[in-house]
Design a protein around this motif. Structure first.
Motif, PDB file in Angstrom:
ATOM      1  N   GLN A  23      28.682  -4.758 -13.516  1.00 36.62           N
ATOM      2  CA  GLN A  23      28.582  -5.899 -12.614  1.00 36.62           C
ATOM      3  C   GLN A  23      28.423  -7.147 -13.452  1.00 36.62           C
ATOM      4  O   GLN A  23      27.589  -7.195 -14.357  1.00 36.62           O
ATOM      5  CB  GLN A  23      27.399  -5.735 -11.664  1.00 36.62           C
ATOM      6  CG  GLN A  23      27.241  -6.886 -10.670  1.00 36.62           C
ATOM      7  CD  GLN A  23      26.028  -6.711  -9.786  1.00 36.62           C
ATOM      8  OE1 GLN A  23      25.203  -5.844 -10.015  1.00 36.62           O
ATOM      9  NE2 GLN A  23      25.896  -7.544  -8.766  1.00 36.62           N
ATOM     10  N   MET A  24      29.210  -8.166 -13.135  1.00 35.01           N
ATOM     11  CA  MET A  24      29.146  -9.377 -13.937  1.00 35.01           C
ATOM     12  C   MET A  24      27.857 -10.145 -13.654  1.00 35.01           C
ATOM     13  O   MET A  24      27.493 -10.355 -12.496  1.00 35.01           O
ATOM     14  CB  MET A  24      30.345 -10.281 -13.671  1.00 35.01           C
ATOM     15  CG  MET A  24      30.491 -11.357 -14.739  1.00 35.01           C
ATOM     16  SD  MET A  24      31.947 -12.374 -14.572  1.00 35.01           S
ATOM     17  CE  MET A  24      31.445 -13.463 -13.271  1.00 35.01           C
ATOM     18  N   LEU A  25      27.183 -10.540 -14.725  1.00 28.76           N
ATOM     19  CA  LEU A  25      25.930 -11.263 -14.612  1.00 28.76           C
ATOM     20  C   LEU A  25      26.116 -12.762 -14.763  1.00 28.76           C
ATOM     21  O   LEU A  25      25.599 -13.551 -13.976  1.00 28.76           O
ATOM     22  CB  LEU A  25      24.945 -10.766 -15.676  1.00 28.76           C
ATOM     23  CG  LEU A  25      24.520  -9.302 -15.604  1.00 28.76           C
ATOM     24  CD1 LEU A  25      23.714  -8.935 -16.837  1.00 28.76           C
ATOM     25  CD2 LEU A  25      23.719  -9.049 -14.344  1.00 28.76           C
ATOM     26  N   TYR A  26      26.866 -13.139 -15.779  1.00 29.04           N
ATOM     27  CA  TYR A  26      26.882 -14.552 -16.161  1.00 29.04           C
ATOM     28  C   TYR A  26      28.168 -14.844 -16.922  1.00 29.04           C
ATOM     29  O   TYR A  26      28.644 -13.996 -17.686  1.00 29.04           O
ATOM     30  CB  TYR A  26      25.652 -14.850 -17.031  1.00 29.04           C
ATOM     31  CG  TYR A  26      25.589 -16.248 -17.611  1.00 29.04           C
ATOM     32  CD1 TYR A  26      25.330 -17.350 -16.805  1.00 29.04           C
ATOM     33  CD2 TYR A  26      25.776 -16.464 -18.967  1.00 29.04           C
ATOM     34  CE1 TYR A  26      25.260 -18.623 -17.335  1.00 29.04           C
ATOM     35  CE2 TYR A  26      25.694 -17.731 -19.513  1.00 29.04           C
ATOM     36  CZ  TYR A  26      25.445 -18.814 -18.697  1.00 29.04           C
ATOM     37  OH  TYR A  26      25.395 -20.068 -19.219  1.00 29.04           O
ATOM     38  N   LYS A  27      28.720 -15.996 -16.673  1.00 35.34           N
ATOM     39  CA  LYS A  27      29.944 -16.414 -17.350  1.00 35.34           C
ATOM     40  C   LYS A  27      29.703 -17.733 -18.073  1.00 35.34           C
ATOM     41  O   LYS A  27      29.138 -18.674 -17.512  1.00 35.34           O
ATOM     42  CB  LYS A  27      31.085 -16.569 -16.342  1.00 35.34           C
ATOM     43  CG  LYS A  27      32.420 -16.929 -16.970  1.00 35.34           C
ATOM     44  CD  LYS A  27      33.515 -16.991 -15.911  1.00 35.34           C
ATOM     45  CE  LYS A  27      34.859 -17.356 -16.531  1.00 35.34           C
ATOM     46  NZ  LYS A  27      35.942 -17.410 -15.512  1.00 35.34           N
ATOM     47  N   LEU A  28      30.140 -17.783 -19.315  1.00 33.07           N
ATOM     48  CA  LEU A  28      29.955 -18.950 -20.172  1.00 33.07           C
ATOM     49  C   LEU A  28      31.317 -19.442 -20.649  1.00 33.07           C
ATOM     50  O   LEU A  28      32.134 -18.646 -21.111  1.00 33.07           O
ATOM     51  CB  LEU A  28      29.065 -18.593 -21.364  1.00 33.07           C
ATOM     52  CG  LEU A  28      28.886 -19.644 -22.461  1.00 33.07           C
ATOM     53  CD1 LEU A  28      28.109 -20.834 -21.925  1.00 33.07           C
ATOM     54  CD2 LEU A  28      28.167 -19.043 -23.666  1.00 33.07           C
ATOM     55  N   LYS A  29      31.568 -20.724 -20.529  1.00 30.85           N
ATOM     56  CA  LYS A  29      32.834 -21.310 -20.964  1.00 30.85           C
ATOM     57  C   LYS A  29      32.598 -22.126 -22.230  1.00 30.85           C
ATOM     58  O   LYS A  29      31.962 -23.179 -22.185  1.00 30.85           O
ATOM     59  CB  LYS A  29      33.434 -22.180 -19.862  1.00 30.85           C
ATOM     60  CG  LYS A  29      33.847 -21.409 -18.617  1.00 30.85           C
ATOM     61  CD  LYS A  29      34.479 -22.334 -17.588  1.00 30.85           C
ATOM     62  CE  LYS A  29      34.917 -21.557 -16.354  1.00 30.85           C
ATOM     63  NZ  LYS A  29      35.531 -22.434 -15.331  1.00 30.85           N
ATOM     64  N   THR A  30      33.096 -21.623 -23.336  1.00 30.09           N
ATOM     65  CA  THR A  30      32.896 -22.328 -24.610  1.00 30.09           C
ATOM     66  C   THR A  30      33.781 -23.559 -24.733  1.00 30.09           C
ATOM     67  O   THR A  30      33.518 -24.431 -25.556  1.00 30.09           O
ATOM     68  CB  THR A  30      33.177 -21.387 -25.782  1.00 30.09           C
ATOM     69  OG1 THR A  30      34.556 -20.973 -25.743  1.00 30.09           O
ATOM     70  CG2 THR A  30      32.299 -20.148 -25.707  1.00 30.09           C
ATOM     71  N   SER A  31      34.843 -23.642 -23.939  1.00 25.79           N
ATOM     72  CA  SER A  31      35.760 -24.781 -24.058  1.00 25.79           C
ATOM     73  C   SER A  31      35.116 -26.083 -23.608  1.00 25.79           C
ATOM     74  O   SER A  31      35.619 -27.161 -23.947  1.00 25.79           O
ATOM     75  CB  SER A  31      37.018 -24.514 -23.231  1.00 25.79           C
ATOM     76  OG  SER A  31      36.687 -24.306 -21.871  1.00 25.79           O
ATOM     77  N   LYS A  32      34.018 -26.017 -22.854  1.00 28.97           N
ATOM     78  CA  LYS A  32      33.378 -27.239 -22.381  1.00 28.97           C
ATOM     79  C   LYS A  32      32.733 -28.031 -23.509  1.00 28.97           C
ATOM     80  O   LYS A  32      32.358 -29.184 -23.318  1.00 28.97           O
ATOM     81  CB  LYS A  32      32.321 -26.895 -21.328  1.00 28.97           C
ATOM     82  CG  LYS A  32      32.923 -26.370 -20.025  1.00 28.97           C
ATOM     83  CD  LYS A  32      31.849 -26.168 -18.971  1.00 28.97           C
ATOM     84  CE  LYS A  32      32.463 -25.727 -17.641  1.00 28.97           C
ATOM     85  NZ  LYS A  32      31.440 -25.535 -16.594  1.00 28.97           N
ATOM     86  N   VAL A  33      32.582 -27.414 -24.667  1.00 29.75           N
ATOM     87  CA  VAL A  33      31.998 -28.123 -25.800  1.00 29.75           C
ATOM     88  C   VAL A  33      32.988 -29.111 -26.399  1.00 29.75           C
ATOM     89  O   VAL A  33      32.597 -30.123 -26.988  1.00 29.75           O
ATOM     90  CB  VAL A  33      31.539 -27.098 -26.863  1.00 29.75           C
ATOM     91  CG1 VAL A  33      31.027 -27.777 -28.110  1.00 29.75           C
ATOM     92  CG2 VAL A  33      30.451 -26.209 -26.271  1.00 29.75           C
ATOM     93  N   PHE A  34      34.282 -28.860 -26.235  1.00 25.90           N
ATOM     94  CA  PHE A  34      35.313 -29.634 -26.911  1.00 25.90           C
ATOM     95  C   PHE A  34      36.071 -30.506 -25.926  1.00 25.90           C
ATOM     96  O   PHE A  34      36.109 -30.247 -24.718  1.00 25.90           O
ATOM     97  CB  PHE A  34      36.304 -28.705 -27.620  1.00 25.90           C
ATOM     98  CG  PHE A  34      35.671 -27.764 -28.609  1.00 25.90           C
ATOM     99  CD1 PHE A  34      35.333 -28.186 -29.880  1.00 25.90           C
ATOM    100  CD2 PHE A  34      35.398 -26.453 -28.254  1.00 25.90           C
ATOM    101  CE1 PHE A  34      34.742 -27.330 -30.782  1.00 25.90           C
ATOM    102  CE2 PHE A  34      34.818 -25.581 -29.150  1.00 25.90           C
ATOM    103  CZ  PHE A  34      34.482 -26.026 -30.415  1.00 25.90           C
TER     104      PHE A  34
END
Length: 1301
Positions: free
Chosen positions: A476-487
């Motif tokens: 079950q998916m807990l959490y999603k993180l988008k690394t592209s938001k840093v750039f």
């Protein structure tokens, strides 16, 4: 002779294992050796081979390449067939079962035996299979192989044991489900149609019994013919000939009409009593044009005609859209009364099915849901609401939402981490779903007794990270993180890398996570690292970036006097911290060339950004372009929260960053890490020609690189047979140097030429990452380039003043290179092929070929430095690897040949290469290496990559008394280096004073690239890395409780009392495993893991309250070794490495579990623990639950009297052997299946043990007895009721006369 043997034995046992002078110490594969030690290490090992067994547990994700769909309306379970022969059976959350056909043939049709706990599958190899679903691991009970006809359609009436099978020839056969024997009753196509018909009606595309009369079978042929066949009279009731091809047929529940879908996008409605023409023809999406003609439409592939008591009937179909609208997405159309709703789908529709309240086809259907199977998704639509909302899918069907590029698996996590990640991720979930309960709710599942928190992390091509709760065999998916938001978003055509913008510049290459401190680190494809900290509060922050120039390279003229290496750390010294946004200066910056350095590949956001709760970026580290060359891929990473340090490396060297002070404390080439203990004689390189200072020249070179490399990439996908037979031609095709150098095989003892080394598989403490050309986004996606292909390859000129004329003898030239340019060929060879996968030669430069009147100078081609690559999805690596005829596995050279288009090596043994050439020169330079024996030396072109890093408490030098923070470094040449660290202990001093680093040189050498480090105390217990207890930096300040760092250390000296100080260091490479005693650095145990293959993944894991070394080899073997003695405990040939996806995503974890990406959309979990295999049955869900079949509605007297004699139809009387006879033996062959306990034993791996099998059999027997008892009770109740009614009837009629009846 005996004395001589004893002398040799004594020399063997007394040879110091593990010293640099004897790199090949150890025993043969499978035999660990012990070397004399300063003192005895008494470790009581508890693990034995009985503790290990390998079997598959559960598969997560969307079925790859689905083909068929089926639903049991009573049990409420769903089955999905795939092209690879797999069947996924889904029920309520937690009930998820995977079955695999042994043949691997595609599943074409699925049919549930409704409420019987069985499933019939029809595969592309024309075989029918009957699966038993009454056990947790379904097994095949029967199989029926058709020999002369191909299966095109199957139909099983409700509560019938006779299966109708339509074939490509137009015939209809009937199969007994109970015995799986073909009936002699056959409906031949020439009898079904009229004799006057001149053409074949085509394959059978539809079979169904009439709702009005079960003795009437409706047969639909592809060419447009429909026949209703009277099964009793064995003749046709009516025949319909239509001009358009038929795709599907659907009955009205009363049996008075049926609807057909056709290839011209039309729907026709027919009355069985008047079949001359359809009484209704509609084109749902065909509009009338200005000239009066209707638009041409796409075929309607399937139609469902369902009735409802409270509303108009539903007509649901797929396809039928007009051709004129280009680019329209696939759609499902719902016609309800006069309203037409078109639901556009993201992927092509494979199949859909309408779920109804009743399983009987002659009752009002009452549809409530439609299940739509797409190519890459499963959509469930709620039909009970006018807006037709979709249900939220409880299954993890979106693993492949963006192609998976890396995986990580963590077992026995802190118990509070899953709830907090779920609470943060729940705030960002999508809304608008249907509020009704998920309609697929069959089966039962309970939380097993052997459960603990487990988390799976997946990195994706779009830069996103997903955290999954994998506890208790669920996902079950807990959490999603988008690394592209840093750039900042990269824009094509703008900026300094206009021609380098990739489609996936943010793709995740590897991850490192500390669950205790909640620090998370991501390595991206664009040579960047992002450090995240977890916080439960949102914050406004400015992202801190740090730029590192990791480009250490000496370029001195080869002279006898100049043979010293320049230091590669900054002028401030490697021990001094670097200010923010600055980077260490490499020797290349001493010259004006240093001014031509360029920025990083991506631009970090400079403004203040608001970040939500969860993981928030704390630091971004980026590698810089140097001299017009893009940065190299990061190959290894480790982070330690207690030290506040982050270390990473690539083929150029090593960098250590203090993320607390945001400074670089070490930036050094691999060569300089050795200091005076360098075991190799490294040769300096010729000076480079002056580069043009304009960026236009650089980008023009990159453009040429792309255009020319794409041409050469196509050659890398030849068959490996051609590569083996004609390697020289392939090498010539790949090289683009103007000078051709041929190596005649007559000069070598081994006629097989060895390819040029280039970069290859990367293995670190994170999952190894491999890259390959793929086609993630469809045919329109542009090719991405392998890392080590480049047209402007660096050439290696001979010393000035030396020119080789065309007539110079080969012997003279060879002698020159043997004297001045001896190069180690450190690759082991299997069948003459280079087989080591982890060396990273990465030299840079453009071709420099000084021409003179004497002719061309001799040049040597070296691998070029590539630009950063597009993310290569682990999901899209479908490459067949060759099998060595003698070794039986994919050779390293062959694997890497397909992986990169060229090959590579690592330093496994000391071999040198003799260079020789022919007078004949060609336009393209071919390069080969052969074996010879000479003094060990290594060229500067062969860059030694950092393959693995590990922080820990250890002894940096032999003279150390107490353990101190250290960094263990492993390289692609099999070298182990130890770097002591001096870290201030006080909190204030740690934030102000600098961390000092002092490399102490090489420690040991192993065969192959280093993959893994681990530390044990002298009692054999695993020593965990120190960590910092998590603290929320954004939490409100509490004056009474100031936030201070709380560190947890696991010092080696504090974990044992009896054996004194010291600890054991476990080092595993591609070929070997060694155990060292620290601080003496004495090698205690050596084990050669494999001689013919190589290890792809190795981890030290906890199993059964002990530790072992788990390895996964390229030949598909999964091995476990005891620690510290390195005794082989398990060696199972699990699966052949048929694609790079498995190698790239395979990872072990504690508790005897592992996982890998079995397909681009699915994660396969396995266990190698006997205890988990024994308890597997109780941890899996039950597919079948005893449910009473719903009774049919009372039809009433008039309907029963005038509605025909449907219930009087006896199929057994018609299709049985007594009436129909036996079918031809040559038509189909019956194959008994591996059902019951035997099938379960095969599915579980075949070694459960007699006691476990007896227990399973006893459980099954108890279950059957329980069912029998229930049935007996029902029969007794029914008998009592019948007796009561009979007695009442007797009393009522007792006193009546005969004429009163």
């Amino acid at each position: 002779m005996k004395k001589f043997r004893k002398v040799l034995d004594g020399l063997t046992t007394s040879s110091p294992g593990g010293t640099i002078g004897s790199p090949s110490c150890g025993s043969a594969a499978g035999t660990p050796t012990a070397a004399p030690t300063p003192r005895e290490i008494d470790v009581q090992e508890t693990l034995t081979s009985d503790n290990f067994q390998l079997c598959k547990t559960v598969r997560h994700g969307f079925p790859y390449q689905p083909t068929a769909l089926a639903f049991d309306p009573v049990q409420k379970i769903l089955a999905i067939g795939s092209r690879s022969g797999g069947v996924r059976i889904l029920g309520r959350p937690g009930v998820d079962c995977f079955c695999q056909h042994e043949s691997g043939a595609a599943v074409l049709h699925l049919q549930f035996l409704i409420n019987e706990g069985a499933l019939v599958t029809a595969c592309a190899d024309d075989t029918l299979h009957l699966w038993n679903l009454r056990q947790r691991r379904p097994a095949v009970l029967h199989s029926l192989k058709f020999n002369r006809e191909r299966i095109t359609f199957c139909h099983l009436p409700f509560q019938s044991k006779w299966l109708y099978v339509g074939t490509e020839r137009g015939n209809t056969h009937i199969v007994n489900i109970e015995s799986f024997i073909l009936s002699g009753y056959v409906i031949m196509w020439n009898k079904a149609i009229e004799l006057s018909t001149k053409t074949h009606p085509g394959p059978v595309v539809h079979l169904s019994d009439s709702p009005k009369d079960e003795g009437k079978l409706l047969i639909g042929f592809e060419a447009g013919t429909i026949v209703q066949w009277d099964l009793r009279a064995k003749k046709a009731d009516f025949r319909i000939y239509y001009d358009e091809a038929i795709h599907s047929v659907s009955w009205h529940h009363e049996g008075k009409q049926f609807m057909c879908s056709h290839s011209d996008g039309s729907l026709t409605l027919w009355n069985p009593r008047n079949t001359t023409k359809p009484f209704q023809v509609t084109f749902p999406h065909g509009k009338i044009q200005k000239d009066g003609r209707k638009e041409s439409c796409k075929p309607i592939l399937k139609v469902e005609y369902k009735t409802s008591r409270s509303s108009e009937p539903f007509i649901i179909f797929s396809g039928g859209l007009s051709y004129d609208k280009a680019g329209r997405r696939p759609a499902l159309t719902i016609m309800h009364g006069k309203a037409i709703t078109v639901l556009e789908m993201g992927y092509p529709i494979v199949e859909f099915m309408v779920l109804c309240e009743t399983p009987y086809n002659n009752e009002v259907q009452e549809p409530y849901t439609v299940v739509v199977l797409l190519e890459k998704d499963l959509i469930v639509v709620d039909l009970t609401q006018s807006s037709f909302p979709v249900f939220e899918n409880p299954y993890p069907m979106d693993i492949h939402e963006s192609p998976v590029t890396c995986t990580a698996y963590f077992a026995d996590c802190p118990p509070d981490i899953i709830p907090i990640l779920y609470s943060i991720g729940a705030k960002h979930k999508k809304t608008g779903y249907s509020h009704k309960e998920w309609p697929v709710g069959g089966g039962t599942w309970t939380l097993g007794s052997h459960t603990y928190p487990e988390i799976i992390i997946t990195g994706h091509a779009d830069g996103s990270i997903k955290f999954w709760d994998a506890s208790a065999f669920t996902l079950q998916m807990l959490y999603k993180l988008k690394t592209s938001k840093v750039f900042e978003k990269p824009k094509a055509g703008e900026g300094r890398s206009a021609e380098m913008v990739e489609e996936d510049p943010f793709a995740v290459q590897m991850v490192s996570w500390c669950p205790q401190s909640r620090i998370f680190c991501v390595v991206g494809i664009s040579a960047h690292i992002i450090l995240y900290r977890f916080s439960k509060y949102d914050a406004n922050t400015q992202i801190v970036s740090l730029e590192v120039r990791l480009q250490c390279e000496s370029e001195d003229v080869i002279t006898p006097s100049e043979n010293e290496n320049y230091p590669c750390f900054s002028e401030q010294g490697s021990h001094s911290p670097q200010p923010h946004h600055q980077h260490p200066v490499s020797p290349g910056s001493r010259t004006p060339e240093g001014a031509k350095d360029r920025g990083p590949c991506l631009k970090v956001k400079e403004r203040v950004v608001r970040v939500p709760p969860g993981y928030q970026s704390d630091l971004v580290i980026q590698l810089l372009w140097v001299d017009g060359e893009p940065p190299q891929q990061i190959t290894s990473l480790d982070i330690n929260s207690a030290y506040g340090l982050l270390a990473f490396g690539n083929c150029n060297g090593l960098a250590v960053v203090d993320y607390l002070q945001k400074t670089v404390i070490l930036c050094m080439s691999t060569v300089d890490l050795y200091g005076a203990t360098d075991p190799y004689q490294r040769l300096t390189r010729s000076p480079r020609r002056n580069r043009q200072s304009t960026s236009e020249h650089c980008m023009r070179g990159l453009s040429n690189f792309y255009s020319d490399s794409k041409k050469r990439i196509r050659t890398s996908y030849q068959s490996l047979t051609e590569l083996n037979d004609n390697q020289q031609s392939v090498d010539m095709e790949r090289s683009k140097s103007p000078t051709s150098v041929h190596y005649p095989t007559s000069l070598h003892n081994d006629p097989r030429v060895l390819p040029e080394p280039v970069a290859s598989l990367r293995a670190s403490h994170c999952s190894p990452v491999f890259y390959l050309l793929d086609n993630v986004k469809g045919p329109g996606r542009k090719l991405s380039l392998p890392t080590d292909l480049k047209t402007d390859l660096a050439t290696h000129s001979v010393p000035r003043g030396l020119h080789i004329s065309a007539g110079q003898s080969l012997q003279q030239t060879q002698s020159f290179w043997e004297k001045s340019c001896k190069v180690t060929n450190p690759g082991d060879h299997v069948n003459g092929h280079c087989t080591s996968p982890t060396s990273q030669p990465c030299s840079a430069g453009k071709p420099r070929i000084p021409m003179g009147p004497e002719g061309p100078r001799l040049t040597r081609r070296g691998p070029g430095r590539p630009p950063f690559r597009k993310a290569q999805s682990a999901a899209c690596m479908e490459i067949s690897l060759p099998v060595s005829h003698t070794e039986g596995h994919a050779s390293r050279r062959a694997m890497l040949q397909q992986l990169h288009g060229v090959t590579m090596y690592s330093h496994d043994e000391h071999h040198t290469t003799s260079y020789c050439w022919n007078e004949r020169e060609s336009r393209e330079n071919s390069f080969s290496r052969s074996r010879s024996s000479s003094v060990s030396s290594i060229d500067r072109d062969t860059k030694e990559a950092i393959t693995t890093l590990q922080f820990g408490e250890s002894y940096g030098r032999k003279s150390d008394v107490l353990p101190t923070p250290c960094l263990w470094v492993g390289t692609s040449l099999g070298m182990v280096l130890l770097i002591p660290l001096s870290i201030p202990t006080d909190h204030e001093e740690r934030m102000e004073e600098a961390v000092t680093v002092g490399p102490s040189g090489a420690v040991q050498m192993l065969k192959g690239s280093i993959l893994r480090f681990a530390f044990l105390d002298c009692m054999g217990a695993l020593i965990q890395s120190p960590y910092e207890v998590w603290r929320d930096l954004n939490a409100p300040e509490d004056p009474d409780r100031p936030r201070r760092r709380k560190l947890v250390h696991f010092s080696p000296s504090s974990s044992q009392d009896a054996n004194g100080d010291g600890h054991l260091a476990v080092v595993c490479s591609e070929r070997q495993a060694k155990v060292f005693l620290m601080p003496s650095q004495a090698c205690l145990f050596v084990h050669n893991i494999t001689e013919s293959s190589f290890v792809l993944r190795a981890d030290v894991v906890s199993v059964c309250n002990s530790v072992c070394l788990a390895c996964f080899c390229a030949n598909g073997h999964v091995m476990t070794l005891s620690l510290p003695s390195l005794r082989p405990l398990m060696d199972v040939n699990y699966l052949p490495l048929t694609d790079m996806r498995i190698a790239r995503t395979f990872c072990f974890t504690n508790g005897g579990q592992a996982l890998y990406l079995s397909s681009p959309t699915e994660i396969q979990r396995i266990t190698y623990s006997q205890e988990m295999c024994d308890n597997l049955q109780e941890m899996l869900g039950e597919l079948f639950t005893p449910i009473e079949t719903p009774e049919a509605q009372n039809r009433g007297f008039l309907k029963g009297f005038f509605g025909g004699n449907a219930h009087a139809f006896d199929r057994e009387e018609l299709f049985g052997e007594a009436a129909a006879g036996k079918a031809s033996r040559s038509l189909a062959q019956h194959i008994p299946g591996q059902g019951g306990v035997e099938g379960m034993k095969m599915a579980a791996g075949g070694a459960v043990g007699e006691l476990a099998r007896a227990r399973i059999a006893l459980d099954e027997r108890g279950q059957r007895l329980g069912e029998l008892e229930e049935r007996t009770a029902l029969m007794m109740t029914s008998a009592e009721s019948f007796s009561k009614h009979a007695h009442e009837l007797m009393l009522k009629c007792k006193d009546k006369k005969w004429y009163q009846f």
